[in-house]
Design a protein around this motif. Structure first.
Motif, short mmCIF file in Angstrom:
data_model
loop_
_atom_site.label_atom_id
_atom_site.label_comp_id
_atom_site.label_asym_id
_atom_site.label_seq_id
_atom_site.Cartn_x
_atom_site.Cartn_y
_atom_site.Cartn_z
N GLU A 158 7.83 8.84 3.35
CA GLU A 158 7.10 7.62 2.99
C GLU A 158 6.70 6.86 4.25
O GLU A 158 7.31 7.02 5.30
N GLN B 179 -8.81 8.77 0.20
CA GLN B 179 -9.39 9.27 -1.04
C GLN B 179 -10.25 10.52 -0.82
O GLN B 179 -10.16 11.49 -1.57
N HIS C 196 0.84 -1.20 0.00
CA HIS C 196 0.00 0.00 0.00
C HIS C 196 0.88 1.25 0.00
O HIS C 196 1.79 1.38 0.82
N PRO C 197 0.62 2.22 -0.90
CA PRO C 197 1.46 3.42 -0.97
C PRO C 197 1.23 4.40 0.17
O PRO C 197 2.03 5.32 0.37
N ASP D 147 -2.14 16.03 5.02
CA ASP D 147 -1.20 16.42 3.99
C ASP D 147 -1.27 17.93 3.83
O ASP D 147 -2.14 18.47 3.16
N ASP E 85 -8.79 3.38 2.96
CA ASP E 85 -8.77 3.92 1.60
C ASP E 85 -9.79 5.03 1.42
O ASP E 85 -9.57 5.99 0.67
N ILE F 154 -2.67 11.05 4.63
CA ILE F 154 -1.57 10.21 4.19
C ILE F 154 -1.02 9.42 5.39
O ILE F 154 -1.06 9.89 6.52
N ARG G 2 -1.19 6.66 0.43
CA ARG G 2 -1.88 7.89 0.04
C ARG G 2 -2.65 7.64 -1.25
O ARG G 2 -2.33 6.72 -2.00
N ALA G 3 -3.68 8.45 -1.47
CA ALA G 3 -4.46 8.36 -2.70
C ALA G 3 -3.78 9.18 -3.79
O ALA G 3 -3.19 10.22 -3.52
N GLU G 4 -3.89 8.70 -5.01
CA GLU G 4 -3.23 9.39 -6.12
C GLU G 4 -3.88 10.74 -6.42
O GLU G 4 -3.20 11.71 -6.72
N ASN G 5 -5.21 10.80 -6.30
CA ASN G 5 -5.92 12.04 -6.62
C ASN G 5 -7.09 12.22 -5.65
O ASN G 5 -8.26 12.03 -6.02
#
Length: 379
Positions: free
Chosen positions: A317, A202, A24-25, A230, A198, A207, A27-30
């Motif tokens: 990260e 989102q 899992h990264p 964030d 998630d 984050i 954070r949401a991409e957008n």
């Protein structure tokens, strides 16, 4: 370049290891919006007089009081930290997050098919009301009346090592309530941890600072996360929200900043002398680094005094490490049975009964996760 070798990653700070490929990264991409902070928490309790008495001993000030509502504040300017409404039984009602600007409410309402409504005049501003996948109430607010700052509790001046900063003076921290400065974070347990995580990333742009996983089950993904706002290059608390997988959806604890260790410790002595119950402390956490002290209020809610917490910007990260009871603190007494939820009580019996129910229901809590959770309690 991998997370384990990237200069400046969270792994370089204190986490045992960074993410592995495909994990899992954090954070949401957008994301739809990016909230700026946690504004306040909402509870229902049957006895507001009793709640206010504890609140003052804990270090809150009363911002407003009516027959059916109690608003508690810290010393910093802004909104109340806690809103308690009179109800037939004690329960956590949800969290309100501060939007970065008024336009974010419109953006969020449009994305979720909801609408912007006005908050009560006693608070002012507007709100979008949402519900997370696990049923937790989530409010995103903006434009509230700002309460003026109150006098804070000054931090003591220390002589440290060879540095002499105090001469011909003594240290006499008052044995009095540790004045709450602000709300720091809330911790929630969820039967739909990953889905809810998630959702927060989102919809609110949060984050992850740290992921925790059950020992031996890393390949199944994380089971706890410490999550921050964030704010770009502006540092934010290591976690504003923490979430953990468990057999029922519930409030775990909330945390409130005080000025320093002496305020926290002397304030704890004041609470003890007033007959209140210390759940766990004093110690220093690993994730977040806060010096902590946990107390039970008269309605059974766990609340934390903290000081000296970590602040991260948005470049770090997530860290990854196994979830263990012994890994909850760098120093201090072992995590108590009350804090871990395994001491004999009505709350622990509810948790035990919920394990049976959760294993039958359609959620993320299965038999393997139960074994992992039980291992944490004895680790």
């Amino acid at each position: 370049m991998g997370a384990d070798t990237h200069h400046g990653t969270h792994n370089d700070l204190h986490s045992e290891q960074g993410a592995l490929s495909g994990e899992h990264p954090g954070r949401a991409e957008n994301p739809v919006i990016k909230v700026a902070d946690l504004a306040w928490l909402e509870f229902e309790k049957p006895d507001l007089d009793r709640a206010e008495l504890f609140a003052h001993a804990f270090g809150f000030a009363t911002a407003a009081r009516s027959a059916d509502e109690l608003q508690l504040r810290g010393a910093y300017a802004g909104a109340p930290c806690v809103i308690i409404r009179r109800g037939p039984k004690s329960r956590y009602a949800g969290a309100a997050f501060q939007a970065s600007d008024d336009a974010d409410l419109l953006r969020l309402a449009d994305a979720t098919g909801t609408r912007v409504t006005n908050l009560p005049e006693s608070i002012g501003g507007a709100v979008v009301d949402l519900t997370a996948p696990d049923g937790a109430g989530v409010r995103v607010v903006s434009g509230m009346h700002a309460l003026p700052a109150l006098e804070t509790q000054p931090a003591l001046t220390f002589n440290t090592g060879g540095e002499l900063r105090r001469t011909n003076d003594t240290q006499r921290p008052p044995r009095a309530p540790a004045l709450v400065e602000r709300l720091g974070h809330v911790v929630l347990q969820s039967t739909k941890y990953r889905e809810s995580l998630d959702w927060y990333l989102q919809h609110l742009g949060l984050i992850v600072s740290d992921f925790k996983y059950f020992d031996g089950q890393r390949e199944r993904g994380p089971t706890m996360s410490f999550i921050r706002c964030d704010r770009g290059s502006e540092p934010a608390d290591h976690h504003t929200l923490a979430m953990t997988l468990g057999p029922r959806d519930r409030y775990v604890h909330s945390a409130y900043q005080v000025s320093d260790l002496d305020a926290l410790a002397a304030g704890g002595e004041h609470l003890r002398e007033q007959g209140y119950y210390r759940s766990w402390g004093i110690g220093r956490h690993i994730e977040g680094s806060q010096i902590f002290d946990y107390w039970r209020d008269p309605d059974g809610f766990l609340v934390e005094h903290f000081t000296d917490g970590d602040r991260f910007d948005n470049t770090l990260e997530p860290g990854w490490s196994p979830l263990t009871a012994s890994g909850l603190a760098q120093w201090g007494p072992p995590a108590s049975k009350d804090f871990m939820g395994i001491s004999p009580s009505r709350e622990s019996l509810r948790e035990l009964r919920s394990m049976v129910t959760a294993l039958r229901d359609d959620n993320e809590f299965d038999l393997a996760r139960l074994r992992g959770l039980m291992k944490v309690a004895t680790s």
